[in-house]
Structures are given as structure tokens and as C-alpha cells.
Motif scaffolding. Structure first.
Motif, short mmCIF file in Angstrom:
data_model
loop_
_atom_site.label_atom_id
_atom_site.label_comp_id
_atom_site.label_asym_id
_atom_site.label_seq_id
_atom_site.Cartn_x
_atom_site.Cartn_y
_atom_site.Cartn_z
N ASP A 12 63.63 77.56 74.90
CA ASP A 12 62.69 79.00 74.15
C ASP A 12 61.54 79.28 75.00
OD1 ASP A 12 63.70 78.81 72.00
OD2 ASP A 12 62.27 77.59 70.89
N GLU A 52 67.58 91.20 63.91
CA GLU A 52 66.60 89.71 63.70
C GLU A 52 65.23 90.31 65.07
OE1 GLU A 52 67.05 86.33 63.24
OE2 GLU A 52 69.77 86.35 62.65
N GLU A 55 62.18 88.70 68.85
CA GLU A 55 61.37 87.88 69.05
C GLU A 55 62.30 86.63 68.31
OE1 GLU A 55 60.45 90.48 67.61
OE2 GLU A 55 58.57 91.18 68.49
N ARG A 56 63.31 86.39 67.82
CA ARG A 56 64.33 86.14 67.21
C ARG A 56 64.85 85.20 68.20
NH1 ARG A 56 64.38 82.33 64.03
NH2 ARG A 56 66.69 82.74 63.11
N HIS A 61 69.55 79.45 69.10
CA HIS A 61 69.87 80.81 68.06
C HIS A 61 71.09 81.24 68.45
CE1 HIS A 61 69.17 82.59 64.20
NE2 HIS A 61 68.85 83.59 64.92
#
Length: 241
Positions: A12, A52, A55-56, A61
């Protein structure tokens, strides 16, 4: 169980400008197992971003969306920056580039920039991305930029003036789309702000007269702004010649 090859990745971590661009590195050799290609990764990334938002977007992910392990994804793509580079270039396949130049260089510029604006608005996450720390050099974007600069040369611009005019026009598209994509005011907030201007009309008479906070004519403002820029370029070319 997957075996991690290479250095561990921070899933992240914020995008950085370190390392070579994904476009300057060859794709890795195919490994055993289900095929995972740049094309498949890019398609999934664009879908994730559209649904999404940026930010996602994380490598973990995206790997889940592709139904692979994160380490498998890292075998093909080094960083989240690389994913964004691939996604941005992919959407530029939607930006209109005519096969041949039309009779008028202005018509070509208008069509090209309008197509770019429509693409960026269709994918709102992309609007501010050219402001990132490294340039966009994917093949689709470069084809778009080649067409724009070739059109400016055809208009009579030379040397440094081609680059200056190119970035002026691109900034006009970018500014329009960033503002439209990111503005989140409700109608109630607009009218409350307008009433505040009215209460302080002695300070902001021009803003009040031109309904500054109520204006949402995005298409018309873009068209008029582009007309002003092209008129200026045309006048400059005439004076320089």
C-alpha cells in the motif's frame, strides 16, 4: 504456497518515481500456471479504478480481482506506479485520433482535445494523473501526442513553440477535466455560496454579476477557452511569419 522471488514489496505504499518506467522494461518470461499478461492486468486495473477509484487501488486488491496471489502479480508488475502507467495508456485508445489530418489544423486540434476530454471524464480517476511525478510514455499516449504536435507543426509552429503550444493545449484539457471531475458541490451549497456573495456584493460585484459559483457550463467553457487559445496561436503564427 507461493515462493517470493526478488525483494519484498510494500503493497500500500504511495506511488513513487523511482526505477525505470514499465514501458522501458520488457515483460517477464511466462511462468507455469494460469496465464497472467500485461493486457489482462491492465484490463482489470482499469475496471477497478473505474468502479472504486484510485484510493482503492493496491497491488493486493488488484491481485484479488485477478484471482492470483500478490506475489504472482509482482512477478509481472513491479509497483502500483506501473499499474497506473498501464491503465492511463490503455484509456488513451479511446481518445479520438484521426487516421488522416483534416483540411483544417484547427478542426484536428478541436477533435483531438474533445476526444481526450471525453475519455478523461469517462474515467474520472485519470484526470489528475498526468500531474504525477513521471511522464506518460506509453504507446497510445505517445501516438496521441505525436498527432497533436504534428498538427501544430502543420499550423506553422516551429522549434520551441511546438512544445509550448502543445502543453498549453494539454493543460487546458487537463484543467477542465480535473475541475469538473473533482468538484463535489451540491446545488444547495452553490446557492448558499451565491447568497453569501450577494451579502458581500460591495466586495465581489463582478463575481456576483457573472454568477461565479453558480456556473456549471463545463462544455461551453471548455469550447470557448479552446477557441481563445487557438485564436491566439493563429494570430501568433501570422505575426511571426
Amino acid at each position: 504456497m507461493e515462493i517470493i522471488t526478488g525483494k519484498p514489496q510494500e503493497d500500500d505504499a504511495a506511488p513513487t518515481c523511482g526505477g525505470r518506467s514499465v514501458w522501458l522494461r520488457p515483460p517477464p518470461a511466462t511462468r507455469n500456471g494460469p496465464p497472467l499478461t500485461r493486457e489482462r492486468i491492465t484490463e482489470a486495473a482499469v475496471a477497478l479504478l473505474d468502479e472504486e477509484g484510485i484510493e482503492r487501488l493496491t497491488m493486493r486488491h488488484l491481485a484479488e480481482r485477478l484471482q492470483v496471489g500478490a506475489t504472482t502479480l509482482y512477478w509481472h508488475i513491479d509497483t502500483k506506479d506501473d499499474v497506473i502507467d498501464l491503465a492511463v495508456d490503455a484509456i488513451f485508445t479511446e481518445a479520438a485520433v484521426r487516421g488522416e489530418h483534416a483540411g483544417s489544423w484547427r478542426d484536428d486540434v478541436v477533435a483531438l482535445l474533445a476526444g481526450c476530454r471525453a475519455t478523461l471524464l469517462k474515467h474520472p480517476w485519470s484526470a489528475a494523473l498526468p500531474l504525477r511525478q513521471r511522464p506518460v510514455i506509453g504507446p497510445n499516449f505517445l501516438m496521441w501526442m505525436e498527432y497533436l504536435q504534428a498538427t501544430l507543426v502543420r499550423a506553422g509552429l516551429t522549434g520551441r513553440h511546438v512544445q509550448a503550444a502543445c502543453w498549453l493545449l494539454y493543460s487546458h484539457v487537463q484543467g477542465s477535466t480535473v475541475s469538473q471531475s473533482n468538484l463535489r458541490w451540491t446545488d444547495a451549497e452553490r446557492h448558499a455560496a451565491h447568497e453569501q456573495l450577494r451579502r458581500h456584493s460591495h466586495r465581489y460585484p463582478t463575481l456576483l454579476d457573472h454568477a461565479y459559483v453558480l456556473d456549471d457550463e463545463w462544455d461551453e467553457n471548455f469550447r470557448l477557452g479552446l477557441t481563445y487559445v487557438l485564436d491566439g496561436l493563429e494570430a501568433w503564427v501570422r505575426s511571426a511569419s
